[in-house]
Design a protein around this motif. Structure first.
Motif, PDB file in Angstrom:
ATOM      1  N   VAL A 279       8.452   3.601  -6.540  1.00  0.00           N
ATOM      2  CA  VAL A 279       8.591   3.061  -7.158  1.00  0.00           C
ATOM      3  C   VAL A 279       9.343   3.007  -8.699  1.00  0.00           C
ATOM      4  O   VAL A 279       9.079   5.039  -9.220  1.00  0.00           O
ATOM      5  CB  VAL A 279       7.189   3.426  -7.601  1.00  0.00           C
ATOM      6  N   PHE A 280       9.369   2.760  -9.943  1.00  0.00           N
ATOM      7  CA  PHE A 280      10.855   3.399 -10.920  1.00  0.00           C
ATOM      8  C   PHE A 280      10.334   2.737 -11.931  1.00  0.00           C
ATOM      9  O   PHE A 280       9.870   1.005 -12.178  1.00  0.00           O
ATOM     10  CB  PHE A 280      11.900   3.045 -10.226  1.00  0.00           C
ATOM     11  N   ALA A 281       9.784   3.488 -12.651  1.00  0.00           N
ATOM     12  CA  ALA A 281       8.921   2.731 -14.193  1.00  0.00           C
ATOM     13  C   ALA A 281       9.756   1.965 -14.964  1.00  0.00           C
ATOM     14  O   ALA A 281      10.515   2.254 -14.632  1.00  0.00           O
ATOM     15  CB  ALA A 281       8.269   4.019 -14.492  1.00  0.00           C
ATOM     16  N   ALA A 282       9.194   0.870 -15.692  1.00  0.00           N
ATOM     17  CA  ALA A 282       9.804   0.290 -16.354  1.00  0.00           C
ATOM     18  C   ALA A 282       9.103   0.341 -17.603  1.00  0.00           C
ATOM     19  O   ALA A 282       7.659   0.038 -17.698  1.00  0.00           O
ATOM     20  CB  ALA A 282      10.891  -1.087 -16.512  1.00  0.00           C
ATOM     21  N   ASP A 283       9.981  -0.389 -19.210  1.00  0.00           N
ATOM     22  CA  ASP A 283       9.097  -0.718 -20.224  1.00  0.00           C
ATOM     23  C   ASP A 283       8.564  -1.720 -20.326  1.00  0.00           C
ATOM     24  O   ASP A 283       7.977  -2.037 -21.171  1.00  0.00           O
ATOM     25  CB  ASP A 283       9.043  -0.330 -20.862  1.00  0.00           C
ATOM     26  N   SER A 284       9.286  -2.594 -19.815  1.00  0.00           N
ATOM     27  CA  SER A 284       9.061  -3.783 -19.992  1.00  0.00           C
ATOM     28  C   SER A 284       9.839  -4.966 -18.433  1.00  0.00           C
ATOM     29  O   SER A 284      10.446  -4.670 -18.005  1.00  0.00           O
ATOM     30  CB  SER A 284      10.061  -4.665 -21.309  1.00  0.00           C
TER      31      SER A 284
ATOM     32  N   VAL B 101       3.158   5.945  -5.204  1.00  0.00           N
ATOM     33  CA  VAL B 101       3.609   4.557  -3.711  1.00  0.00           C
ATOM     34  C   VAL B 101       2.199   4.557  -2.773  1.00  0.00           C
ATOM     35  O   VAL B 101       1.635   5.416  -2.848  1.00  0.00           O
ATOM     36  CB  VAL B 101       4.370   5.531  -3.078  1.00  0.00           C
ATOM     37  N   GLN B 102       1.910   3.312  -2.371  1.00  0.00           N
ATOM     38  CA  GLN B 102       1.732   3.270  -1.723  1.00  0.00           C
ATOM     39  C   GLN B 102       1.431   2.191  -0.575  1.00  0.00           C
ATOM     40  O   GLN B 102       1.604   0.735  -1.387  1.00  0.00           O
ATOM     41  CB  GLN B 102      -0.217   3.102  -2.028  1.00  0.00           C
ATOM     42  N   SER B 103       0.760   1.482   0.466  1.00  0.00           N
ATOM     43  CA  SER B 103       0.556   0.656   0.803  1.00  0.00           C
ATOM     44  C   SER B 103      -0.756   0.651   1.310  1.00  0.00           C
ATOM     45  O   SER B 103      -1.542   1.342   1.491  1.00  0.00           O
ATOM     46  CB  SER B 103       1.412   0.467   2.320  1.00  0.00           C
ATOM     47  N   VAL B 104      -1.931  -0.864   1.530  1.00  0.00           N
ATOM     48  CA  VAL B 104      -3.000  -0.687   1.976  1.00  0.00           C
ATOM     49  C   VAL B 104      -3.160  -1.833   3.099  1.00  0.00           C
ATOM     50  O   VAL B 104      -2.648  -2.695   2.794  1.00  0.00           O
ATOM     51  CB  VAL B 104      -4.094  -1.376   0.648  1.00  0.00           C
ATOM     52  N   GLY B 105      -3.426  -1.023   4.409  1.00  0.00           N
ATOM     53  CA  GLY B 105      -4.179  -2.552   5.004  1.00  0.00           C
ATOM     54  C   GLY B 105      -5.687  -2.981   4.985  1.00  0.00           C
ATOM     55  O   GLY B 105      -6.393  -1.492   5.296  1.00  0.00           O
ATOM     56  N   VAL B 106      -5.768  -3.329   6.150  1.00  0.00           N
ATOM     57  CA  VAL B 106      -7.670  -3.630   6.054  1.00  0.00           C
ATOM     58  C   VAL B 106      -7.719  -3.609   7.991  1.00  0.00           C
ATOM     59  O   VAL B 106      -7.430  -4.443   8.453  1.00  0.00           O
ATOM     60  CB  VAL B 106      -7.629  -5.051   5.994  1.00  0.00           C
ATOM     61  N   TYR B 107      -8.031  -3.158   8.118  1.00  0.00           N
ATOM     62  CA  TYR B 107      -8.641  -2.594   9.823  1.00  0.00           C
ATOM     63  C   TYR B 107     -10.216  -3.480  10.190  1.00  0.00           C
ATOM     64  O   TYR B 107     -11.351  -3.173   9.256  1.00  0.00           O
ATOM     65  CB  TYR B 107      -8.941  -1.054  10.142  1.00  0.00           C
ATOM     66  N   VAL B 108     -10.361  -4.458  11.155  1.00  0.00           N
ATOM     67  CA  VAL B 108     -11.308  -5.504  11.045  1.00  0.00           C
ATOM     68  C   VAL B 108     -11.767  -5.396  12.308  1.00  0.00           C
ATOM     69  O   VAL B 108     -11.375  -4.949  13.520  1.00  0.00           O
ATOM     70  CB  VAL B 108     -10.356  -6.896  11.048  1.00  0.00           C
TER      71      VAL B 108
END
Length: 223
Positions: A35-40, A110-117
């Protein structure tokens, strides 16, 4: 393009991290990510062309998410390759281009989200979710957004559970060096530690009303 993803052997997250110059990057369930931060939005968009050039050079097929707050660059795993061998080379080039644009990497985001059904052992709910969400099958038990925008789903039976009762929890994949802080923050916000027997690979937490969330760091260290 110098190479194609299909011609590259896969590497593990640990092998990726052992490569020099990848300190901006972490590996989650959706592959190496920075993830690279930006101002615009204009500032963020300036990184797109260098990322595309690096992808062409290294034979990588990245996902690029451009927002006014910054740019997320991912190298999604593509079966059966996993993390492409040249992903580290790609990451180094992208990080160098970001520095040239004065864009600072923020690994804490940095992250990722998964759904465990979780489903009753006698039920098969995957066709319903495929239809309702417009997802595609992945393997025998999972489902994915074809554009990798929504979270992946995993379907697993609960042996001996009560019929007609489904249970779902979130898998939150974070960098290994951020996991304990994320767990502590969730507990301080009213959560409950349900199981830490697998830590530091993952922690199982419960919300105040007993919804489940697993904080997982193993994808960032697996060898």
């Amino acid at each position: 393009m110098e190479d194609s993803t299909s011609e590259q052997a896969g590497i593990s997250p640990a092998e990726f991290h052992r490569a020099p110059g990848v300190s901006d990057w972490r590996v989650t369930a959706t592959g190496p990510q920075a993830v690279f931060a930006a101002d615009s939005l204009t500032e963020a968009a300036a990184l797109v062309a260098p990322v595309v050039a690096a992808a062409e050079r290294c034979g990588i097929r990245p996902d690029i998410d451009v927002r006014p707050e910054g740019v997320i660059v991912r190298v999604p795993p593509r079966d059966p390759v996993g993390i492409p061998a040249r992903a580290a080379e790609f990451a180094v080039i992208v990080s160098r281009a970001a520095r040239d644009l004065n864009m600072v990497a923020d690994p804490s985001r940095v992250q990722s989200v998964g759904v465990y059904v979780a489903q009753h052992s006698g039920a098969d709910v995957r066709p319903f979710f495929l239809a309702a969400l417009g997802y595609e099958e992945l393997g025998d038990t999972d489902a994915v957004d074809p554009l990798r925008s929504g979270p992946p789903l995993a379907f697993n039976p609960i042996a001996g559970d009560v019929p007609s009762r489904g249970r779902t929890h979130f898998d939150v994949f974070v960098p290994a060096d951020q996991a304990q802080e994320r767990v502590d923050a969730a507990l301080a916000a009213g959560g409950r530690l349900a199981d830490d027997s697998h830590a530091p690979m993952w922690w199982s937490l419960a919300s105040p009303d007993n919804h489940g969330v697993d904080i997982a760091a193993w994808t960032d260290t697996y060898d």
